[in-house]
Every structure is written in C-alpha cells, then in structure tokens.
Design a protein around this motif. Structure first.
Motif, PDB file in Angstrom:
ATOM      1  N   ASN A 110       0.811  -1.219   0.000  1.00 44.32           N
ATOM      2  CA  ASN A 110       0.000   0.000   0.000  1.00 44.32           C
ATOM      3  C   ASN A 110       0.839   1.262   0.000  1.00 44.32           C
ATOM      4  O   ASN A 110       0.357   2.331  -0.380  1.00 44.32           O
ATOM      5  CB  ASN A 110      -0.934   0.009   1.207  1.00 44.32           C
ATOM      6  CG  ASN A 110      -1.895  -1.150   1.153  1.00 44.32           C
ATOM      7  OD1 ASN A 110      -1.543  -2.257   1.541  1.00 44.32           O
ATOM      8  ND2 ASN A 110      -3.081  -0.923   0.625  1.00 44.32           N
ATOM      9  N   ALA A 111       2.073   1.149   0.458  1.00 47.75           N
ATOM     10  CA  ALA A 111       2.965   2.301   0.489  1.00 47.75           C
ATOM     11  C   ALA A 111       4.393   1.807   0.646  1.00 47.75           C
ATOM     12  O   ALA A 111       4.637   0.647   0.984  1.00 47.75           O
ATOM     13  CB  ALA A 111       2.606   3.248   1.632  1.00 47.75           C
ATOM     14  N   TYR A 112       5.309   2.722   0.414  1.00 51.79           N
ATOM     15  CA  TYR A 112       6.739   2.427   0.469  1.00 51.79           C
ATOM     16  C   TYR A 112       7.405   3.555   1.239  1.00 51.79           C
ATOM     17  O   TYR A 112       7.159   4.725   0.944  1.00 51.79           O
ATOM     18  CB  TYR A 112       7.254   2.384  -0.968  1.00 51.79           C
ATOM     19  CG  TYR A 112       8.682   1.953  -1.172  1.00 51.79           C
ATOM     20  CD1 TYR A 112       8.968   0.697  -1.676  1.00 51.79           C
ATOM     21  CD2 TYR A 112       9.741   2.810  -0.920  1.00 51.79           C
ATOM     22  CE1 TYR A 112      10.272   0.290  -1.917  1.00 51.79           C
ATOM     23  CE2 TYR A 112      11.055   2.411  -1.158  1.00 51.79           C
ATOM     24  CZ  TYR A 112      11.305   1.154  -1.663  1.00 51.79           C
ATOM     25  OH  TYR A 112      12.595   0.761  -1.895  1.00 51.79           O
ATOM     26  N   ILE A 113       8.186   3.199   2.244  1.00 53.15           N
ATOM     27  CA  ILE A 113       8.923   4.217   2.992  1.00 53.15           C
ATOM     28  C   ILE A 113      10.389   3.803   3.111  1.00 53.15           C
ATOM     29  O   ILE A 113      10.713   2.619   3.046  1.00 53.15           O
ATOM     30  CB  ILE A 113       8.339   4.476   4.406  1.00 53.15           C
ATOM     31  CG1 ILE A 113       8.402   3.226   5.284  1.00 53.15           C
ATOM     32  CG2 ILE A 113       6.927   5.017   4.329  1.00 53.15           C
ATOM     33  CD1 ILE A 113       7.982   3.462   6.726  1.00 53.15           C
ATOM     34  N   VAL A 114      11.236   4.789   3.265  1.00 52.05           N
ATOM     35  CA  VAL A 114      12.651   4.554   3.552  1.00 52.05           C
ATOM     36  C   VAL A 114      12.799   4.691   5.064  1.00 52.05           C
ATOM     37  O   VAL A 114      12.240   5.607   5.668  1.00 52.05           O
ATOM     38  CB  VAL A 114      13.532   5.579   2.817  1.00 52.05           C
ATOM     39  CG1 VAL A 114      14.995   5.391   3.184  1.00 52.05           C
ATOM     40  CG2 VAL A 114      13.336   5.449   1.309  1.00 52.05           C
ATOM     41  N   LYS A 115      13.541   3.752   5.680  1.00 58.76           N
ATOM     42  CA  LYS A 115      13.719   3.808   7.132  1.00 58.76           C
ATOM     43  C   LYS A 115      14.321   5.143   7.535  1.00 58.76           C
ATOM     44  O   LYS A 115      15.407   5.500   7.081  1.00 58.76           O
ATOM     45  CB  LYS A 115      14.660   2.699   7.613  1.00 58.76           C
ATOM     46  CG  LYS A 115      14.066   1.340   7.638  1.00 58.76           C
ATOM     47  CD  LYS A 115      15.065   0.336   8.191  1.00 58.76           C
ATOM     48  CE  LYS A 115      14.529  -1.074   8.075  1.00 58.76           C
ATOM     49  NZ  LYS A 115      15.490  -2.075   8.511  1.00 58.76           N
ATOM     50  N   ASP A 133      -5.896   7.300   5.854  1.00 60.74           N
ATOM     51  CA  ASP A 133      -7.139   6.558   5.619  1.00 60.74           C
ATOM     52  C   ASP A 133      -6.813   5.511   4.547  1.00 60.74           C
ATOM     53  O   ASP A 133      -6.842   5.799   3.347  1.00 60.74           O
ATOM     54  CB  ASP A 133      -8.244   7.499   5.144  1.00 60.74           C
ATOM     55  CG  ASP A 133      -9.555   6.779   4.880  1.00 60.74           C
ATOM     56  OD1 ASP A 133      -9.559   5.533   4.731  1.00 60.74           O
ATOM     57  OD2 ASP A 133     -10.586   7.465   4.803  1.00 60.74           O
ATOM     58  N   TRP A 134      -6.495   4.298   4.982  1.00 61.00           N
ATOM     59  CA  TRP A 134      -6.011   3.276   4.067  1.00 61.00           C
ATOM     60  C   TRP A 134      -7.084   2.767   3.125  1.00 61.00           C
ATOM     61  O   TRP A 134      -6.786   2.316   2.017  1.00 61.00           O
ATOM     62  CB  TRP A 134      -5.352   2.135   4.831  1.00 61.00           C
ATOM     63  CG  TRP A 134      -4.032   2.599   5.360  1.00 61.00           C
ATOM     64  CD1 TRP A 134      -3.726   2.910   6.650  1.00 61.00           C
ATOM     65  CD2 TRP A 134      -2.866   2.879   4.600  1.00 61.00           C
ATOM     66  NE1 TRP A 134      -2.431   3.360   6.729  1.00 61.00           N
ATOM     67  CE2 TRP A 134      -1.877   3.355   5.487  1.00 61.00           C
ATOM     68  CE3 TRP A 134      -2.544   2.783   3.246  1.00 61.00           C
ATOM     69  CZ2 TRP A 134      -0.603   3.717   5.075  1.00 61.00           C
ATOM     70  CZ3 TRP A 134      -1.284   3.149   2.830  1.00 61.00           C
ATOM     71  CH2 TRP A 134      -0.321   3.607   3.743  1.00 61.00           C
ATOM     72  N   ILE A 135      -8.326   2.828   3.508  1.00 60.58           N
ATOM     73  CA  ILE A 135      -9.401   2.403   2.606  1.00 60.58           C
ATOM     74  C   ILE A 135      -9.452   3.346   1.405  1.00 60.58           C
ATOM     75  O   ILE A 135      -9.477   2.905   0.255  1.00 60.58           O
ATOM     76  CB  ILE A 135     -10.760   2.348   3.345  1.00 60.58           C
ATOM     77  CG1 ILE A 135     -10.722   1.244   4.412  1.00 60.58           C
ATOM     78  CG2 ILE A 135     -11.902   2.125   2.360  1.00 60.58           C
ATOM     79  CD1 ILE A 135     -11.906   1.230   5.341  1.00 60.58           C
ATOM     80  N   GLU A 136      -9.427   4.638   1.674  1.00 63.72           N
ATOM     81  CA  GLU A 136      -9.449   5.613   0.583  1.00 63.72           C
ATOM     82  C   GLU A 136      -8.169   5.554  -0.247  1.00 63.72           C
ATOM     83  O   GLU A 136      -8.206   5.562  -1.474  1.00 63.72           O
ATOM     84  CB  GLU A 136      -9.644   7.030   1.127  1.00 63.72           C
ATOM     85  CG  GLU A 136      -9.703   8.062   0.020  1.00 63.72           C
ATOM     86  CD  GLU A 136      -9.904   9.465   0.534  1.00 63.72           C
ATOM     87  OE1 GLU A 136      -9.406  10.398  -0.124  1.00 63.72           O
ATOM     88  OE2 GLU A 136     -10.544   9.642   1.587  1.00 63.72           O
ATOM     89  N   ALA A 141      -5.188   4.020  -5.451  1.00 66.00           N
ATOM     90  CA  ALA A 141      -3.757   3.717  -5.483  1.00 66.00           C
ATOM     91  C   ALA A 141      -3.121   4.166  -6.799  1.00 66.00           C
ATOM     92  O   ALA A 141      -3.586   3.804  -7.877  1.00 66.00           O
ATOM     93  CB  ALA A 141      -3.537   2.231  -5.272  1.00 66.00           C
ATOM     94  N   LYS A 142      -2.073   4.955  -6.655  1.00 63.49           N
ATOM     95  CA  LYS A 142      -1.286   5.417  -7.804  1.00 63.49           C
ATOM     96  C   LYS A 142       0.177   5.347  -7.416  1.00 63.49           C
ATOM     97  O   LYS A 142       0.549   5.703  -6.301  1.00 63.49           O
ATOM     98  CB  LYS A 142      -1.655   6.856  -8.164  1.00 63.49           C
ATOM     99  CG  LYS A 142      -3.062   7.000  -8.666  1.00 63.49           C
ATOM    100  CD  LYS A 142      -3.368   8.427  -9.051  1.00 63.49           C
ATOM    101  CE  LYS A 142      -4.765   8.472  -9.587  1.00 63.49           C
ATOM    102  NZ  LYS A 142      -5.573   9.490  -9.070  1.00 63.49           N
ATOM    103  N   ILE A 143       0.998   4.926  -8.356  1.00 66.55           N
ATOM    104  CA  ILE A 143       2.422   4.797  -8.063  1.00 66.55           C
ATOM    105  C   ILE A 143       3.042   6.161  -7.745  1.00 66.55           C
ATOM    106  O   ILE A 143       3.988   6.247  -6.986  1.00 66.55           O
ATOM    107  CB  ILE A 143       3.176   4.044  -9.171  1.00 66.55           C
ATOM    108  CG1 ILE A 143       4.512   3.554  -8.624  1.00 66.55           C
ATOM    109  CG2 ILE A 143       3.308   4.899 -10.428  1.00 66.55           C
ATOM    110  CD1 ILE A 143       5.130   2.407  -9.357  1.00 66.55           C
TER     111      ILE A 143
END
Length: 150
Positions: A110-115, A133-136, A141-143
């Motif tokens: 659902n997402a990408y983070i750098v530590k 709001d993870w449902i929304e 979802a867009k890259i």
C-alpha cells in the motif's frame, strides 16, 4: 485508522535493533496501539495463518531479510484473499529505488517508505503512516503517491 481502538501493528524485520527502535517510537506516540514483531517472512506468514491470532490492522514489512525476502513475503500475503485489505507498508533501509518501488507496488503493498535515520523522524513517519485513511488510499492507489516521505 485513528478512530479504531487498540490498533494492532505488526513489524517484520530481521534486525533486533530496528524492532526495538520501532517499538520505542510507537510507544512514544502515546496512542492506543498494540505492537507485535516478527523476525522474518516465514514467522510473519506462520503468524498470519495461525487461527488463534488476531489479524493485524497494518503490517510494516522490511524488504531486506534473509530466509524469505520482503518481496517474497508480500507476494505470498497478497495471494491469500483473507489478507487483501491489510495495509502493508514496504520498508527499505537505504533508498527508494525505482525498481524497488515499482516491484512493491505491483506486488500489492500500500505504500513504500525509507527507514528514517533519526528517532524523531521515525516517530513522525509512523504517525503519518498510521493516520492515513487506508481504505481511501487503497481505492485510489497510484504509483506517483506510493512513496511516503516526511
């Protein structure tokens, strides 16, 4: 996610220091969260398939792990419809490489983070991610908005 009582957060990371750092950052937010840890992808999958264990509300998944990489673990989780709605945040320890971002997006993260390096940044990043709001976000979802930054 902030309206739910006792949010269950699960971090899978093979580095014990990272798990402690993460747990302390969550504790310092003083919110009603239950944090659990897995040391690798195999342990995470075993936990998810254990019928006596609650399914987490959100999973933070380190991508660089031995035994079963975060990419392989993500793929296995997303192959099971029971877990399709769990937000999975892919964590990479060095940088957001275009291939890493693209692969985790395609695999269903659902997402990408750098530590984050600093403890303050870690807390701020976790607060930001947990308040989404993870449902929304999942429905739209867009890259282009996949990598979360401070």
């Amino acid at each position: 996610m902030e309206n739910k009582e006792n949010i269950r957060i699960l971090l899978t990371d093979d580095d014990e220091d990272e798990r402690e750092f993460f747990g302390q950052a969550i504790a310092d937010l003083h919110l009603n969260y239950q944090v659990e840890f897995c040391k690798n992808g195999v342990e995470l999958l075993d936990r998810l398939y254990d019928k006596n264990t609650d399914i987490p509300d959100i999973i933070f998944l380190d991508l660089n792990m031995p035994i079963l990489s975060g990419f392989e673990t993500l793929q296995k989780i997303r192959e099971d419809n029971r877990f399709k709605n769990i937000p999975i945040i892919a964590i990479y320890s060095t940088s957001a490489t275009p291939d890493g971002v693209k692969n985790t997006f395609k695999l269903g993260a659902n997402a990408y983070i750098v530590k984050p390096i600093s403890f303050t940044d870690q807390k701020n990043m976790l607060k930001k991610v947990i308040e989404i709001d993870w449902i929304e976000k999942s429905a739209n979802a867009k890259i282009e908005s996949f990598v979360i930054t401070l």
